[in-house]
Scaffold this motif. Structure first.
Motif, PDB file in Angstrom:
ATOM      1  N   ASN A 122      -4.552   6.741  52.347  1.00 19.31           N
ATOM      2  CA  ASN A 122      -4.355   6.326  53.731  1.00 19.31           C
ATOM      3  C   ASN A 122      -2.875   6.434  54.055  1.00 19.31           C
ATOM      4  O   ASN A 122      -2.054   5.733  53.494  1.00 19.31           O
ATOM      5  CB  ASN A 122      -4.840   4.876  53.908  1.00 19.31           C
ATOM      6  N   GLY A 123      -2.518   7.324  54.934  1.00 20.44           N
ATOM      7  CA  GLY A 123      -1.124   7.484  55.325  1.00 20.44           C
ATOM      8  C   GLY A 123      -1.036   8.355  56.552  1.00 20.44           C
ATOM      9  O   GLY A 123      -1.777   9.325  56.696  1.00 20.44           O
ATOM     10  N   SER A 124      -0.157   8.018  57.463  1.00 23.45           N
ATOM     11  CA  SER A 124      -0.071   8.772  58.708  1.00 23.45           C
ATOM     12  C   SER A 124       1.207   9.600  58.817  1.00 23.45           C
ATOM     13  O   SER A 124       1.324  10.415  59.711  1.00 23.45           O
ATOM     14  CB  SER A 124      -0.158   7.820  59.896  1.00 23.45           C
ATOM     15  N   GLY A 125       2.136   9.407  57.921  1.00 25.36           N
ATOM     16  CA  GLY A 125       3.389  10.147  58.004  1.00 25.36           C
ATOM     17  C   GLY A 125       3.266  11.552  57.446  1.00 25.36           C
ATOM     18  O   GLY A 125       2.366  11.863  56.677  1.00 25.36           O
ATOM     19  N   ARG A 126       4.173  12.382  57.832  1.00 29.43           N
ATOM     20  CA  ARG A 126       4.181  13.758  57.342  1.00 29.43           C
ATOM     21  C   ARG A 126       4.541  13.780  55.856  1.00 29.43           C
ATOM     22  O   ARG A 126       5.461  13.096  55.417  1.00 29.43           O
ATOM     23  CB  ARG A 126       5.186  14.570  58.141  1.00 29.43           C
ATOM     24  N   GLY A 127       3.812  14.554  55.082  1.00 22.78           N
ATOM     25  CA  GLY A 127       4.100  14.695  53.661  1.00 22.78           C
ATOM     26  C   GLY A 127       3.625  13.543  52.795  1.00 22.78           C
ATOM     27  O   GLY A 127       4.020  13.450  51.636  1.00 22.78           O
ATOM     28  N   VAL A 128       2.774  12.672  53.324  1.00 22.77           N
ATOM     29  CA  VAL A 128       2.260  11.555  52.523  1.00 22.77           C
ATOM     30  C   VAL A 128       1.326  12.113  51.464  1.00 22.77           C
ATOM     31  O   VAL A 128       0.423  12.892  51.759  1.00 22.77           O
ATOM     32  CB  VAL A 128       1.501  10.540  53.416  1.00 22.77           C
ATOM     33  N   ARG A 129       1.576  11.762  50.200  1.00 20.64           N
ATOM     34  CA  ARG A 129       0.691  12.190  49.135  1.00 20.64           C
ATOM     35  C   ARG A 129       0.744  11.202  47.985  1.00 20.64           C
ATOM     36  O   ARG A 129       1.670  10.409  47.868  1.00 20.64           O
ATOM     37  CB  ARG A 129       1.017  13.592  48.666  1.00 20.64           C
ATOM     38  N   THR A 162      -6.088  -6.463  56.864  1.00 21.14           N
ATOM     39  CA  THR A 162      -4.926  -5.604  57.055  1.00 21.14           C
ATOM     40  C   THR A 162      -4.870  -4.559  55.950  1.00 21.14           C
ATOM     41  O   THR A 162      -4.927  -4.886  54.778  1.00 21.14           O
ATOM     42  CB  THR A 162      -3.630  -6.439  57.017  1.00 21.14           C
ATOM     43  N   LEU A 163      -4.789  -3.284  56.326  1.00 25.36           N
ATOM     44  CA  LEU A 163      -4.662  -2.217  55.349  1.00 25.36           C
ATOM     45  C   LEU A 163      -3.207  -2.009  54.985  1.00 25.36           C
ATOM     46  O   LEU A 163      -2.338  -2.052  55.843  1.00 25.36           O
ATOM     47  CB  LEU A 163      -5.210  -0.905  55.910  1.00 25.36           C
ATOM     48  N   LEU A 164      -2.943  -1.796  53.710  1.00 25.12           N
ATOM     49  CA  LEU A 164      -1.606  -1.409  53.296  1.00 25.12           C
ATOM     50  C   LEU A 164      -1.362   0.008  53.774  1.00 25.12           C
ATOM     51  O   LEU A 164      -2.283   0.801  53.923  1.00 25.12           O
ATOM     52  CB  LEU A 164      -1.488  -1.490  51.775  1.00 25.12           C
ATOM     53  N   SER A 165      -0.123   0.377  53.991  1.00 24.90           N
ATOM     54  CA  SER A 165       0.166   1.677  54.579  1.00 24.90           C
ATOM     55  C   SER A 165      -0.345   2.843  53.747  1.00 24.90           C
ATOM     56  O   SER A 165      -0.750   3.855  54.290  1.00 24.90           O
ATOM     57  CB  SER A 165       1.664   1.822  54.820  1.00 24.90           C
ATOM     58  N   ASN A 166      -0.338   2.740  52.433  1.00 23.17           N
ATOM     59  CA  ASN A 166      -0.805   3.837  51.591  1.00 23.17           C
ATOM     60  C   ASN A 166      -1.975   3.414  50.707  1.00 23.17           C
ATOM     61  O   ASN A 166      -2.189   3.989  49.647  1.00 23.17           O
ATOM     62  CB  ASN A 166       0.326   4.375  50.729  1.00 23.17           C
ATOM     63  N   ALA A 167      -2.737   2.417  51.124  1.00 26.33           N
ATOM     64  CA  ALA A 167      -3.871   1.947  50.335  1.00 26.33           C
ATOM     65  C   ALA A 167      -4.973   3.001  50.322  1.00 26.33           C
ATOM     66  O   ALA A 167      -5.223   3.656  51.322  1.00 26.33           O
ATOM     67  CB  ALA A 167      -4.409   0.648  50.917  1.00 26.33           C
ATOM     68  N   PRO A 168      -5.643   3.193  49.184  1.00 26.73           N
ATOM     69  CA  PRO A 168      -6.739   4.159  49.135  1.00 26.73           C
ATOM     70  C   PRO A 168      -7.935   3.667  49.942  1.00 26.73           C
ATOM     71  O   PRO A 168      -8.176   2.467  50.054  1.00 26.73           O
ATOM     72  CB  PRO A 168      -7.075   4.238  47.646  1.00 26.73           C
ATOM     73  N   THR A 169      -8.675   4.609  50.513  1.00 21.61           N
ATOM     74  CA  THR A 169      -9.881   4.292  51.273  1.00 21.61           C
ATOM     75  C   THR A 169     -11.006   5.199  50.795  1.00 21.61           C
ATOM     76  O   THR A 169     -10.779   6.130  50.025  1.00 21.61           O
ATOM     77  CB  THR A 169      -9.670   4.508  52.783  1.00 21.61           C
TER      78      THR A 169
END
Length: 51
Positions: A34-41, A2-9
């Protein structure tokens, strides 16, 4: 796995993904956030290593 929502890849050191050793005292590191939401940084990072 399972990947964390903002885990680096795509983690790399000296542009390599599976290196055994490095020949420089100032290596370069890279990754993707790793992030799918708008403005994820990324706002911070921490690197841990051993010699």
């Amino acid at each position: 796995m399972t990947l964390l929502s903002n885990a680096p890849t795509h983690l790399k050191c000296e542009s390599l993904t599976n290196l055994i050793g490095i020949g420089t005292s100032t290596p370069s590191f890279s990754w993707r956030v790793n992030g799918s939401g708008r403005g994820v940084r990324q706002s911070a990072y921490r690197a841990n290593w051993s010699v």
